[in-house]
Design a protein around this motif. Structure first.
Motif, short mmCIF file in Angstrom:
data_model
loop_
_atom_site.label_atom_id
_atom_site.label_comp_id
_atom_site.label_asym_id
_atom_site.label_seq_id
_atom_site.Cartn_x
_atom_site.Cartn_y
_atom_site.Cartn_z
N GLU A 110 56.83 -31.65 53.95
CA GLU A 110 57.45 -32.28 52.79
C GLU A 110 57.49 -31.33 51.60
O GLU A 110 58.42 -31.38 50.79
CB GLU A 110 56.68 -33.54 52.39
CG GLU A 110 56.77 -34.66 53.39
CD GLU A 110 55.96 -35.87 52.95
OE1 GLU A 110 55.92 -36.16 51.73
OE2 GLU A 110 55.37 -36.51 53.82
N VAL A 111 56.46 -30.51 51.47
CA VAL A 111 56.33 -29.61 50.33
C VAL A 111 55.99 -28.21 50.84
O VAL A 111 55.18 -28.07 51.74
CB VAL A 111 55.21 -30.08 49.37
CG1 VAL A 111 55.05 -29.11 48.22
CG2 VAL A 111 55.48 -31.48 48.87
N CYS A 112 56.63 -27.20 50.27
CA CYS A 112 56.30 -25.79 50.53
C CYS A 112 56.12 -25.11 49.18
O CYS A 112 56.82 -25.43 48.23
CB CYS A 112 57.42 -25.08 51.29
SG CYS A 112 57.75 -25.72 52.92
N ILE A 113 55.19 -24.17 49.13
CA ILE A 113 54.96 -23.44 47.89
C ILE A 113 55.08 -21.94 48.17
O ILE A 113 54.53 -21.44 49.15
CB ILE A 113 53.57 -23.73 47.30
CG1 ILE A 113 53.45 -25.22 46.95
CG2 ILE A 113 53.29 -22.86 46.09
CD1 ILE A 113 52.07 -25.64 46.50
N ARG A 114 55.82 -21.26 47.29
CA ARG A 114 55.90 -19.81 47.35
C ARG A 114 55.37 -19.27 46.02
O ARG A 114 55.83 -19.64 44.95
CB ARG A 114 57.33 -19.33 47.56
CG ARG A 114 57.41 -17.81 47.58
CD ARG A 114 58.81 -17.31 47.80
NE ARG A 114 59.28 -17.68 49.13
CZ ARG A 114 60.43 -18.30 49.36
NH1 ARG A 114 61.24 -18.62 48.38
NH2 ARG A 114 60.82 -18.58 50.59
N ILE A 115 54.37 -18.42 46.11
CA ILE A 115 53.80 -17.79 44.93
C ILE A 115 54.31 -16.36 44.88
O ILE A 115 54.18 -15.62 45.85
CB ILE A 115 52.26 -17.83 44.98
CG1 ILE A 115 51.78 -19.28 45.05
CG2 ILE A 115 51.66 -17.12 43.78
CD1 ILE A 115 50.29 -19.43 45.24
N GLY A 121 60.01 -22.86 39.63
CA GLY A 121 61.32 -23.33 40.03
C GLY A 121 61.24 -24.13 41.32
O GLY A 121 60.16 -24.32 41.90
N PHE A 122 62.39 -24.60 41.76
CA PHE A 122 62.49 -25.34 43.01
C PHE A 122 63.84 -25.02 43.62
O PHE A 122 64.88 -25.23 42.99
CB PHE A 122 62.36 -26.85 42.75
CG PHE A 122 62.31 -27.66 44.00
CD1 PHE A 122 61.12 -27.77 44.72
CD2 PHE A 122 63.43 -28.31 44.46
CE1 PHE A 122 61.06 -28.52 45.88
CE2 PHE A 122 63.38 -29.07 45.63
CZ PHE A 122 62.20 -29.17 46.33
N GLU A 123 63.82 -24.44 44.82
CA GLU A 123 65.06 -24.03 45.47
C GLU A 123 64.91 -24.17 46.98
O GLU A 123 63.92 -23.73 47.56
CB GLU A 123 65.37 -22.58 45.11
CG GLU A 123 66.67 -22.07 45.63
CD GLU A 123 66.95 -20.63 45.22
OE1 GLU A 123 67.88 -20.04 45.79
OE2 GLU A 123 66.24 -20.09 44.36
N ASN A 124 65.89 -24.78 47.62
CA ASN A 124 65.91 -24.96 49.07
C ASN A 124 64.63 -25.62 49.59
O ASN A 124 64.12 -25.26 50.64
CB ASN A 124 66.12 -23.61 49.78
CG ASN A 124 67.45 -22.99 49.43
OD1 ASN A 124 68.44 -23.69 49.21
ND2 ASN A 124 67.48 -21.68 49.34
N GLY A 125 64.11 -26.57 48.85
CA GLY A 125 62.92 -27.29 49.29
C GLY A 125 61.61 -26.54 49.11
O GLY A 125 60.59 -26.94 49.66
N ILE A 126 61.64 -25.44 48.36
CA ILE A 126 60.44 -24.62 48.16
C ILE A 126 60.12 -24.58 46.66
O ILE A 126 60.96 -24.20 45.85
CB ILE A 126 60.65 -23.19 48.69
CG1 ILE A 126 60.99 -23.22 50.17
CG2 ILE A 126 59.41 -22.33 48.43
CD1 ILE A 126 61.42 -21.89 50.75
N ARG A 127 58.90 -24.95 46.33
CA ARG A 127 58.43 -24.85 44.94
C ARG A 127 58.00 -23.41 44.68
O ARG A 127 57.22 -22.84 45.43
CB ARG A 127 57.26 -25.77 44.69
CG ARG A 127 57.60 -27.23 44.80
CD ARG A 127 56.39 -28.09 44.47
NE ARG A 127 56.59 -29.44 44.91
CZ ARG A 127 57.20 -30.39 44.20
NH1 ARG A 127 57.68 -30.10 43.03
NH2 ARG A 127 57.35 -31.60 44.68
N SER A 128 58.49 -22.86 43.60
CA SER A 128 58.13 -21.50 43.22
C SER A 128 57.10 -21.55 42.11
O SER A 128 57.28 -22.25 41.11
CB SER A 128 59.39 -20.76 42.74
OG SER A 128 59.07 -19.43 42.40
N VAL A 129 56.01 -20.82 42.30
CA VAL A 129 54.93 -20.74 41.33
C VAL A 129 54.67 -19.26 41.04
O VAL A 129 54.51 -18.48 41.97
CB VAL A 129 53.63 -21.41 41.87
CG1 VAL A 129 52.48 -21.24 40.90
CG2 VAL A 129 53.88 -22.87 42.19
N PRO A 130 54.62 -18.88 39.76
CA PRO A 130 54.33 -17.47 39.44
C PRO A 130 52.90 -17.09 39.82
O PRO A 130 52.01 -17.94 39.80
CB PRO A 130 54.51 -17.39 37.93
CG PRO A 130 54.99 -18.71 37.46
CD PRO A 130 54.88 -19.68 38.57
#
Length: 137
Positions: A110-115, A121-130
């Motif tokens: 349901e949730v994916c995180i990219r650091i 941000g939020f793009e293509n179902g992926i939450r972006s975290v710095p």
């Protein structure tokens, strides 16, 4: 089922609790780490992954990772109640990840995180975290 039920004891990663000591013990010049985040050095990625590991462990998350046949690897899996969240760590602005695509196809989280070095941000179902905000997870 908790993520820990799938842990394979012979498979593990080690992280240093102090990223500054990790850089010092590596022999890599601090100026390289501070100025060359977009380099192709695999060690820059290892430093970023170690930094995120410390942030997640500090927030009480047990550290688990996922690997498929040595062809795909997710850096961290964190669990919030019954939700398993894959966390991919990228050291620069390039954030394409074949491994995250493989994981998403297989498990449809349901949730994916990219650091990464990118902003929130939020793009293509992926939450972006710095990277600087990894402690917020």
């Amino acid at each position: 089922m908790p993520v820990s039920a799938y842990a394979e004891m012979p498979s593990f990663k080690l992280y240093m609790a102090d990223v500054g000591l990790l850089v010092m013990k590596s022999g890599m010049a601090q100026s390289t780490v501070l100025s060359d985040l977009e380099s192709n050095s695999p060690f820059i990625g290892a430093i970023a992954e170690n930094y995120v590991a410390v942030a997640l462990a500090t927030n009480g998350y047990p550290l688990f990772y996922w690997q498929q046949d040595n062809t795909a690897e997710i850096d961290f899996l964190i669990q919030k109640e019954s939700l398993v969240i894959p966390v991919e760590v990228r050291s620069g602005l390039r954030t394409k990840s074949r491994s995250l695509s493989v994981y998403r196809e297989k498990y449809a989280p349901e949730v994916c995180i990219r650091i990464s070095m990118k902003n929130f941000g939020f793009e293509n179902g992926i939450r972006s975290v710095p990277l600087y905000a990894a402690f917020c997870i």
